[in-house]
Design an enzyme around this catalytic site. Structure first.
Site, PDB file in Angstrom:
ATOM      1  N   LYS A 209       0.837  -1.197   0.000  1.00 19.95           N
ATOM      2  CA  LYS A 209       0.000   0.000   0.000  1.00 19.95           C
ATOM      3  C   LYS A 209       0.878   1.257   0.000  1.00 19.95           C
ATOM      4  O   LYS A 209       0.677   2.177  -0.772  1.00 19.95           O
ATOM      5  CB  LYS A 209      -0.926  -0.019   1.211  1.00 19.95           C
ATOM      6  CG  LYS A 209      -1.807   1.194   1.319  1.00 19.95           C
ATOM      7  CD  LYS A 209      -2.776   1.091   2.483  1.00 19.95           C
ATOM      8  CE  LYS A 209      -3.523   2.417   2.644  1.00 19.95           C
ATOM      9  NZ  LYS A 209      -4.459   2.419   3.745  1.00 19.95           N
ATOM     10  N   GLU A 215      10.266  -4.988   4.509  1.00 21.09           N
ATOM     11  CA  GLU A 215      10.318  -6.377   4.053  1.00 21.09           C
ATOM     12  C   GLU A 215      10.055  -6.463   2.551  1.00 21.09           C
ATOM     13  O   GLU A 215      10.769  -7.138   1.805  1.00 21.09           O
ATOM     14  CB  GLU A 215       9.255  -7.219   4.784  1.00 21.09           C
ATOM     15  CG  GLU A 215       9.498  -7.411   6.267  1.00 21.09           C
ATOM     16  CD  GLU A 215       8.875  -6.310   7.118  1.00 21.09           C
ATOM     17  OE1 GLU A 215       8.644  -5.195   6.596  1.00 21.09           O
ATOM     18  OE2 GLU A 215       8.636  -6.564   8.307  1.00 21.09           O
ATOM     19  N   GLY A 266      -4.902  -1.920   4.902  1.00 19.39           N
ATOM     20  CA  GLY A 266      -4.162  -3.105   4.439  1.00 19.39           C
ATOM     21  C   GLY A 266      -4.905  -4.397   4.708  1.00 19.39           C
ATOM     22  O   GLY A 266      -5.057  -5.254   3.834  1.00 19.39           O
ATOM     23  N   ARG A 267      -5.440  -4.552   5.917  1.00 22.33           N
ATOM     24  CA  ARG A 267      -6.090  -5.810   6.281  1.00 22.33           C
ATOM     25  C   ARG A 267      -7.487  -5.924   5.689  1.00 22.33           C
ATOM     26  O   ARG A 267      -8.165  -6.937   5.897  1.00 22.33           O
ATOM     27  CB  ARG A 267      -6.110  -5.965   7.800  1.00 22.33           C
ATOM     28  CG  ARG A 267      -6.700  -4.793   8.560  1.00 22.33           C
ATOM     29  CD  ARG A 267      -6.350  -4.843  10.047  1.00 22.33           C
ATOM     30  NE  ARG A 267      -6.814  -3.663  10.785  1.00 22.33           N
ATOM     31  CZ  ARG A 267      -6.149  -2.522  10.905  1.00 22.33           C
ATOM     32  NH1 ARG A 267      -4.982  -2.375  10.297  1.00 22.33           N
ATOM     33  NH2 ARG A 267      -6.638  -1.529  11.613  1.00 22.33           N
ATOM     34  N   GLU A 352      -5.016  -6.387  14.861  1.00 20.10           N
ATOM     35  CA  GLU A 352      -4.524  -5.081  14.417  1.00 20.10           C
ATOM     36  C   GLU A 352      -5.663  -4.061  14.449  1.00 20.10           C
ATOM     37  O   GLU A 352      -5.444  -2.876  14.686  1.00 20.10           O
ATOM     38  CB  GLU A 352      -3.918  -5.181  13.004  1.00 20.10           C
ATOM     39  CG  GLU A 352      -3.022  -4.002  12.647  1.00 20.10           C
ATOM     40  CD  GLU A 352      -2.149  -4.254  11.416  1.00 20.10           C
ATOM     41  OE1 GLU A 352      -0.971  -4.601  11.550  1.00 20.10           O
ATOM     42  OE2 GLU A 352      -2.666  -4.082  10.287  1.00 20.10           O
ATOM     43  N   HIS A 383      -4.540 -32.771  17.951  1.00 18.07           N
ATOM     44  CA  HIS A 383      -3.387 -33.564  18.391  1.00 18.07           C
ATOM     45  C   HIS A 383      -2.280 -32.670  18.920  1.00 18.07           C
ATOM     46  O   HIS A 383      -1.127 -33.092  19.024  1.00 18.07           O
ATOM     47  CB  HIS A 383      -2.896 -34.431  17.229  1.00 18.07           C
ATOM     48  CG  HIS A 383      -3.945 -35.387  16.768  1.00 18.07           C
ATOM     49  ND1 HIS A 383      -4.134 -36.625  17.326  1.00 18.07           N
ATOM     50  CD2 HIS A 383      -4.939 -35.240  15.840  1.00 18.07           C
ATOM     51  CE1 HIS A 383      -5.158 -37.232  16.742  1.00 18.07           C
ATOM     52  NE2 HIS A 383      -5.677 -36.402  15.842  1.00 18.07           N
ATOM     53  N   LYS A 492       9.125  -0.657  14.195  1.00 20.06           N
ATOM     54  CA  LYS A 492       9.750  -0.393  12.887  1.00 20.06           C
ATOM     55  C   LYS A 492      10.855   0.640  13.036  1.00 20.06           C
ATOM     56  O   LYS A 492      11.952   0.495  12.479  1.00 20.06           O
ATOM     57  CB  LYS A 492       8.710   0.141  11.894  1.00 20.06           C
ATOM     58  CG  LYS A 492       7.691  -0.868  11.422  1.00 20.06           C
ATOM     59  CD  LYS A 492       6.783  -0.215  10.376  1.00 20.06           C
ATOM     60  CE  LYS A 492       5.576  -1.063  10.071  1.00 20.06           C
ATOM     61  NZ  LYS A 492       4.608  -0.412   9.197  1.00 20.06           N
TER      62      LYS A 492
HETATM   63  O1  F6P Z   1       1.022  -2.738   2.233  1.00 25.12           O
HETATM   64  P1  F6P Z   1       2.121  -2.145   3.034  1.00 25.12           P
HETATM   65  O2  F6P Z   1       2.113  -0.657   3.020  1.00 25.12           O
HETATM   66  O3  F6P Z   1       3.460  -2.687   2.572  1.00 25.12           O
HETATM   67  O4  F6P Z   1       1.920  -2.566   4.534  1.00 25.12           O
HETATM   68  C1  F6P Z   1       1.913  -3.901   4.923  1.00 25.12           C
HETATM   69  C2  F6P Z   1       1.343  -4.077   6.295  1.00 25.12           C
HETATM   70  O5  F6P Z   1       2.075  -3.348   7.257  1.00 25.12           O
HETATM   71  C3  F6P Z   1       1.224  -2.826   8.258  1.00 25.12           C
HETATM   72  O6  F6P Z   1       1.169  -1.464   8.125  1.00 25.12           O
HETATM   73  C4  F6P Z   1       1.675  -3.207   9.635  1.00 25.12           C
HETATM   74  O7  F6P Z   1       3.031  -3.061   9.784  1.00 25.12           O
HETATM   75  C5  F6P Z   1      -0.133  -3.461   7.964  1.00 25.12           C
HETATM   76  O8  F6P Z   1      -1.184  -2.725   8.441  1.00 25.12           O
HETATM   77  C6  F6P Z   1      -0.073  -3.599   6.489  1.00 25.12           C
HETATM   78  O9  F6P Z   1      -1.039  -4.498   6.034  1.00 25.12           O
END
Ligand code: F6P
Length: 528
Positions: A209, A215, A266-267, A352, A383, A492
């Protein structure tokens, strides 16, 4: 009631009445409740688009539910819901709307009269334009025999939704390319995924987003380096960006982009172009059915009276379990291997969204908010941790999920699978006496049961929308912002500070524990 003026649930007389009601029956026993009320199953279960829910084995009765519904009305739940659908800035800390339902509003024939409203028409047009472009692209990828593998690079909401849904709907994906997911900063994941791939036959979807997430950008850069090092030639053809920050994607070297909007959390974004991996996996028709299932649930949430409104009733049950009965966690047990990632998806959706400690006005909350959500698919969980659910000292509500129809042809599996879900729910409730102790099951352990006739794009869409709205309902009564996630930012920022320290060994100003661990780790990271 103006949605901005809504009281927090614990500020209402209805809340006081609810706690009095609970205090009057401190030893509520579900078994006795069934014996008292032959209509209990009918009263505490209902159908909704694509699914049926039964929570009659919860420690609640019709009187408590009626009081919860009164509480919801006193808290202006309906006004808040209407504000959500109207595109009001219900995400108050970021000053944004949370219009994910608009992503699944059909071009014609909305099941919600008068919605999308004329004011939403420009946004709806933009949604539909992007959707059409994205679905055409997905079909082109599916039809391209040279593109055998698709790698979705994203994390959190840019990974969990499409990853879970692609796995859940594997039965619909036979004709498409293989779809892989890479989310972790740990290079092992990307390296293992790339090991089996050929650059000229691989499409990378870079999904973020913000297009700033550490990452995702690290993995995207490494994937591009690998692509070029392996002799890949056309970065523009093999890398696609899905983002609200189209310029940042362009700066990376991506030409084909699919946008979405700051009002899509995002979610809550699997319905947008973030779902491209899913659309490639199940095709345009499947993706449209996924949206249609969610829209049917949206219509149910918007139009059914609260007494027959499944997201409202389950959201209120969640509040009851958390705040009145004090259950700090909920186990999700999907009895379908394809739903293995559903608990992880729900962890982000619920924790979240509702893992908050202050209300919309910044005041400290007095009631606990989101429970810890966790789980594994059945029968595997049986299990592993079901021992604790049956005989441990904590009472943990379990949400079972079963699918009536199987899509494999194997004999002797499905009835046993579904019977196990039923048996676990029954065992939790009925228990078993053993004067010797070790074989004693106390019983009266609460559970709920969601039943899908079939796991299809449409039913999965409805299921996920049910969960979204249910999370909204409890968040609404707590008076929190379910659409921000400030709690992820501090870690972060600290990681940005600590990364160079691992290389330099500089521990100036750090707490003793972090300094001690860096002292042990730094030799492994010294600059070569
Ligand atoms: O889509 P982006 O901006 O890479 O963010 C990924 C995820 O990181 C977050 O901001 C949490 O760190 C989530 O809310 C989001 O879904």
């Amino acid at each position: 009631m103006d949605w901005r003026e809504r009281p927090r649930c614990d500020e209402t007389p209805e809340w006081a009445a609810l706690t009095r009601l609970a205090a009057a029956q401190p030893d509520f026993d579900v078994r006795a409740a069934f014996a008292r009320d032959p209509e209990r199953f009918a009263r505490l279960s209902q159908g909704a688009p694509e699914l049926f829910a039964d929570w009659s084995r919860s420690r609640i009765d019709a009187a408590a539910e009626a009081q919860l519904l009164a509480l919801a009305r006193a808290c202006g739940l309906e006004a808040h819901r209407d504000a959500l659908f109207a595109g009001e800035p219900v995400n108050t800390t970021e000053g944004r709307a949370a219009l994910h339902p608009l992503l699944r509003a059909p071009a014609v024939g909305s099941a919600i009269a008068g919605w999308p409203t004329p004011a939403l028409a420009p946004l709806h047009r933009a949604v539909l334009e992007t959707l059409e472009r994205m679905l055409a692209y997905a079909e082109a990828v599916r039809a391209d025999p040279d593109m055998t593998d698709v790698v979705n690079i994203g994390i959190g909401g840019s990974d969990l939704g499409p990853r879970m849904a692609v796995q859940a709907l594997a039965a619909w994906g036979a004709a498409g390319p293989r779809v892989h997911f890479v989310s972790n900063l740990d290079g092992h994941e990307l390296a293992q995924t790339l090991a089996g791939l050929a650059p000229e036959r691989t499409l990378f979807l870079v999904v973020s987003k913000t297009f700033t997430t550490l990452e995702t950008l690290t993995n995207a850069h490494s994937a591009r380096d690998w692509f070029l090092a392996q002799g890949g030639r056309d970065v523009a053809r093999h890398f696609v960006g899905i983002t609200t920050a189209v310029e940042a994607a362009r700066a990376f070297g991506i030409e084909t982009t699919f946008g979405f909007w700051d009002w899509v959390g995002g979610r809550y974004s699997v319905w947008s172009a973030v779902g491209l991996a899913l659309a490639i996996a199940i095709g345009a028709e499947g993706f449209r059915a996924f949206l249609a299932g969610a829209h049917a649930m949206d219509a149910h949430f918007c139009t059914a009276p609260l007494e027959a409104n499944l997201p409202a009733r389950l959201g209120l049950l969640d509040l009851w379990n958390r705040d009145v009965l004090g259950f700090g966690s909920r186990c999700v047990a999907p009895y379908h291997a394809g739903l293995a990632r559903l608990p992880a998806y729900l962890q982000q959706l619920e924790m979240e969204s509702n893992g908050k400690r202050v209300d919309l006005r910044g005041r400290a909350l007095t009631l606990p908010t989101s429970p810890v959500v966790w789980g594994e698919p059945g029968t595997n969980g049986q299990h592993a941790f079901f021992q604790l659910l049956h005989q441990g000292t904590d009472v943990i509500p379990v949400e079972f999920l079963a699918v009536a129809r199987a899509r494999h042809g194997l004999v002797g599996h499905h009835a046993g699978l579904v019977a196990n879900a039923l048996a676990q729910a029954r065992a939790l409730m009925v228990g078993q006496d053993d004067p010797g102790g070790h074989r004693h099951f106390p019983g009266n352990r609460p559970s709920s049961f969601l039943l899908l006739e079939d796991l299809t794009p449409r039913s999965l869409g409805a299921l996920l929308a049910l969960y979204e709205h249910r999370v909204f309902v409890s968040g609404s009564l707590w008076g929190i912002d379910s659409f921000d996630q400030w709690g992820v930012e501090l870690g972060k920022a600290l990681a940005r500070d600590l990364t160079p320290r691992l290389l330099s060994g500089d521990v100036t100003g750090l707490d003793a524990a972090t300094a001690g661990l860096i002292g042990r780790l730094a030799p492994f990271f010294e600059k070569k």
